[in-house]
Design a protein around this motif. Structure first.
Motif, PDB file in Angstrom:
ATOM      1  N   TYR A 130       0.831  -1.204   0.000  1.00  0.00           N
ATOM      2  CA  TYR A 130       0.000   0.000   0.000  1.00  0.00           C
ATOM      3  C   TYR A 130       0.867   1.257   0.000  1.00  0.00           C
ATOM      4  O   TYR A 130       0.579   2.234  -0.699  1.00  0.00           O
ATOM      5  CB  TYR A 130      -0.916  -0.030   1.218  1.00  0.00           C
ATOM      6  CG  TYR A 130      -1.939   1.072   1.248  1.00  0.00           C
ATOM      7  CD1 TYR A 130      -3.038   1.049   0.396  1.00  0.00           C
ATOM      8  CD2 TYR A 130      -1.820   2.142   2.140  1.00  0.00           C
ATOM      9  CE1 TYR A 130      -3.994   2.057   0.416  1.00  0.00           C
ATOM     10  CE2 TYR A 130      -2.768   3.153   2.170  1.00  0.00           C
ATOM     11  CZ  TYR A 130      -3.840   3.108   1.310  1.00  0.00           C
ATOM     12  OH  TYR A 130      -4.785   4.110   1.323  1.00  0.00           O
ATOM     13  N   ALA A 385      -4.169   3.310  -8.740  1.00  0.00           N
ATOM     14  CA  ALA A 385      -5.195   3.870  -7.857  1.00  0.00           C
ATOM     15  C   ALA A 385      -6.293   2.860  -7.572  1.00  0.00           C
ATOM     16  O   ALA A 385      -6.762   2.732  -6.433  1.00  0.00           O
ATOM     17  CB  ALA A 385      -5.783   5.138  -8.484  1.00  0.00           C
ATOM     18  N   VAL A 386      -6.712   2.118  -8.602  1.00  0.00           N
ATOM     19  CA  VAL A 386      -7.747   1.093  -8.404  1.00  0.00           C
ATOM     20  C   VAL A 386      -7.248   0.012  -7.456  1.00  0.00           C
ATOM     21  O   VAL A 386      -7.967  -0.432  -6.537  1.00  0.00           O
ATOM     22  CB  VAL A 386      -8.164   0.498  -9.761  1.00  0.00           C
ATOM     23  CG1 VAL A 386      -9.044  -0.735  -9.563  1.00  0.00           C
ATOM     24  CG2 VAL A 386      -8.909   1.542 -10.595  1.00  0.00           C
ATOM     25  N   MET A 389      -7.146   1.389  -3.878  1.00  0.00           N
ATOM     26  CA  MET A 389      -8.477   1.466  -3.275  1.00  0.00           C
ATOM     27  C   MET A 389      -9.027   0.083  -2.951  1.00  0.00           C
ATOM     28  O   MET A 389      -9.699  -0.105  -1.928  1.00  0.00           O
ATOM     29  CB  MET A 389      -9.420   2.212  -4.225  1.00  0.00           C
ATOM     30  CG  MET A 389      -9.137   3.705  -4.299  1.00  0.00           C
ATOM     31  SD  MET A 389     -10.378   4.630  -5.244  1.00  0.00           S
ATOM     32  CE  MET A 389     -10.070   4.003  -6.898  1.00  0.00           C
ATOM     33  N   TYR A 392      -7.239  -1.022   0.142  1.00  0.00           N
ATOM     34  CA  TYR A 392      -7.790  -0.223   1.236  1.00  0.00           C
ATOM     35  C   TYR A 392      -9.135  -0.791   1.697  1.00  0.00           C
ATOM     36  O   TYR A 392      -9.407  -0.912   2.902  1.00  0.00           O
ATOM     37  CB  TYR A 392      -7.929   1.208   0.753  1.00  0.00           C
ATOM     38  CG  TYR A 392      -8.510   2.178   1.753  1.00  0.00           C
ATOM     39  CD1 TYR A 392      -7.678   2.903   2.587  1.00  0.00           C
ATOM     40  CD2 TYR A 392      -9.877   2.398   1.821  1.00  0.00           C
ATOM     41  CE1 TYR A 392      -8.206   3.820   3.498  1.00  0.00           C
ATOM     42  CE2 TYR A 392     -10.418   3.306   2.729  1.00  0.00           C
ATOM     43  CZ  TYR A 392      -9.576   4.011   3.559  1.00  0.00           C
ATOM     44  OH  TYR A 392     -10.108   4.907   4.452  1.00  0.00           O
ATOM     45  N   ALA A 393      -9.982  -1.143   0.724  1.00  0.00           N
ATOM     46  CA  ALA A 393     -11.311  -1.659   1.062  1.00  0.00           C
ATOM     47  C   ALA A 393     -11.222  -3.034   1.726  1.00  0.00           C
ATOM     48  O   ALA A 393     -11.919  -3.314   2.707  1.00  0.00           O
ATOM     49  CB  ALA A 393     -12.171  -1.732  -0.199  1.00  0.00           C
TER      50      ALA A 393
END
Length: 484
Positions: A130, A385-386, A389, A392-393
């Motif tokens: 990350y 970025a995808v 995210m 992150y999710a």
């Protein structure tokens, strides 16, 4: 600072100003920053892409290895310096930068995973991944955006210069046409009247002789007019490539020449110009290198290739690259393409010129080139970025600890009995930097509270000697921001 030109010295001062306040009290950072800045300013003109990559690497080290974090901003100055030199690389250097920069960023991935994995155990692998995702996005915004801006300004200047050259050629051609249409017509009438007087039986012999001299003078003036028209017209009227190669060989160049059948006149002029530029570049930048000139005529197009090997002598000083830019514009105006770059250990110039294509639209070429250059980093940034995210999710869905479970866990409980009761993931961030130091030698885990309140925002559990030695509920007021 010896070796610095005055613009470089000004740049050094401008970049040193934000470096000093951020490194006050940190002599190692200050010294390292000044050494890095001096080296970058001194070496940029000779090694623009390498200098930029070195600055990006210098920015990545504190971000990924020295202070691996996603919430605490890393040392900002290297990113600022990399952005400034990224703009300069795009503005002044034509060398490709995306591949070397991608190699530097990919090299930072194992560094990030190793640094965070060592500090945080198994979860550190995800944390390091990350961290790396965010670094790539920061570099895309802070370095590649200035590079694209500089590249756009450079291409716009080159296209403008090529447009001025084209306008000058058109003006010269217009003057030539005007001279031919006006003076040629009038002189033709004068010659016609002089010829009539020359054969008139009513004039004495000496007058007829004078009329003949007048006619001959008009004919000579007409020929001179044609020469002037040739000078005012396009300068690349010569099409004899063989003579060009022969002159280069006579001057001592090792030239291999593969001719082809004649092409349309406009294409032949362009071929002559491209071969001339290729031979000139080889003589200047690769003295003593063998040169291969090959012209191939196909059914609908002609391809011309000029390739030279590595230099056998000392290359001449680098030029501004305007010759190649003008060639590319000239080829595009004919509806063709021209590429130039390293090849076969030396340099290759390849052009494809259609025989009947209409000239390309000259509007907004710099913008189109910018879009093509931005396409790859934009797609890469979107993909990163995808993925960030998504990570992150996934982590956010599995890093919350039930307060009731936290209360039931007792100090001194073996780690093997505690870990099965904890969520699979931890907080993606650095809450430890906001809290008091944990017990010496302890390995701590951080989990959000499933029911967040002002008194318990997240939990910290620390293990030492495979037992739980510390646990605390951290209130909201203990931190200045939240991380997920």
């Amino acid at each position: 600072m010896r070796g610095l030109r005055w613009p470089d010295a000004v740049l050094w001062v401008v970049l040193a100003v934000p470096l000093v306040p951020g490194a006050i009290g940190e002599p190692v950072e200050l010294t390292a920053g000044l050494v890095l800045l001096t080296a970058a300013v001194l070496l940029f003109r000779r090694f623009p892409v390498r200098t930029l990559c070195a600055l990006v690497a210098a920015a990545a080290v504190p971000a990924l290895a020295l202070v691996p974090t996603v919430t605490n901003p890393p040392w900002v100055w290297p990113f600022l310096a990399a952005g400034v030199f990224g703009f300069r690389a795009g503005r002044w250097a034509g060398d490709p930068v995306l591949v070397p920069l991608a190699a530097v960023l990919l090299g930072g991935l194992p560094v990030s995973v190793l640094a965070d994995g060592t500090a945080r155990g198994g979860f550190g692998v995800l944390f390091g991944l990350y961290d790396w995702f965010l670094l790539v996005l920061i570099v895309l915004a802070a370095v590649l955006c200035p590079w694209l801006l500089g590249r756009y300004l450079r291409l716009r200047a080159e296209v403008a210069a090529a447009g001025l050259e084209r306008a000058a050629l058109l003006e010269r051609a217009r003057i030539a046409r005007d001279m031919h249409d006006s003076l040629g017509h009038e002189w033709g009438l004068i010659a016609l009247r002089a010829a009539a007087l020359e054969v008139s039986p009513d004039l004495p012999e000496r007058h007829r002789a004078a009329a003949g001299e007048l006619r001959a003078g008009v004919a000579a003036a007409t020929e001179r007019l044609q020469e002037i028209i040739g000078v005012l017209g396009p300068r690349d009227e010569r099409t004899d490539v063989a003579a060009l190669v022969e002159r280069a060989a006579a001057a001592g160049m090792d030239v291999e020449w593969t001719p082809a059948e004649p092409s349309p006149e406009a294409v032949e002029r362009a071929v002559h110009r491209i071969v001339r530029e290729g031979l000139t570049n080889a003589a200047k930048h690769a003295p003593g290198a063998p040169v291969s000139v090959r012209v191939e005529r196909l059914y609908a197009s002609t391809t011309v290739t000029v390739v030279n090997g590595p230099a056998a002598g000392t290359p001449g000083p680098a030029g501004g690259g305007n010759g190649l830019a003008a060639l590319a514009e000239h080829a595009r105006l004919l509806g063709g393409t021209l590429t130039a770059g390293p090849g076969d250990g030396g340099f290759a110039l390849v052009a494809e010129l259609p025989h009947d294509a209409r000239p390309a639209n000259v509007g907004r070429p710099a913008r189109r080139s910018l879009v093509r250059a931005a396409r790859t980093p934009l797609l890469a940034g979107t993909a990163i970025a995808v993925l960030a995210m998504a990570l992150y999710a996934v982590v956010g869905a599995g890093n919350s600890l039930d307060p009731e479970v936290f209360e039931k866990i007792q100090l001194g409980t073996p780690r093997a009995d505690v870990e099965p009761r904890l969520p699979p993931f931890q907080i993606l961030g650095d809450p430890e930097r906001m809290l008091s130091d944990p017990p010496k030698g302890a390995d701590c885990r951080y989990h959000w509270s499933r029911e967040q309140t002002d008194e318990q925002l997240f939990f910290r559990l620390c293990f030492a000697a495979d037992r739980l030695v510390h646990k605390e509920a951290v209130p909201r007021g203990a931190i200045s921001g939240e991380a997920r």
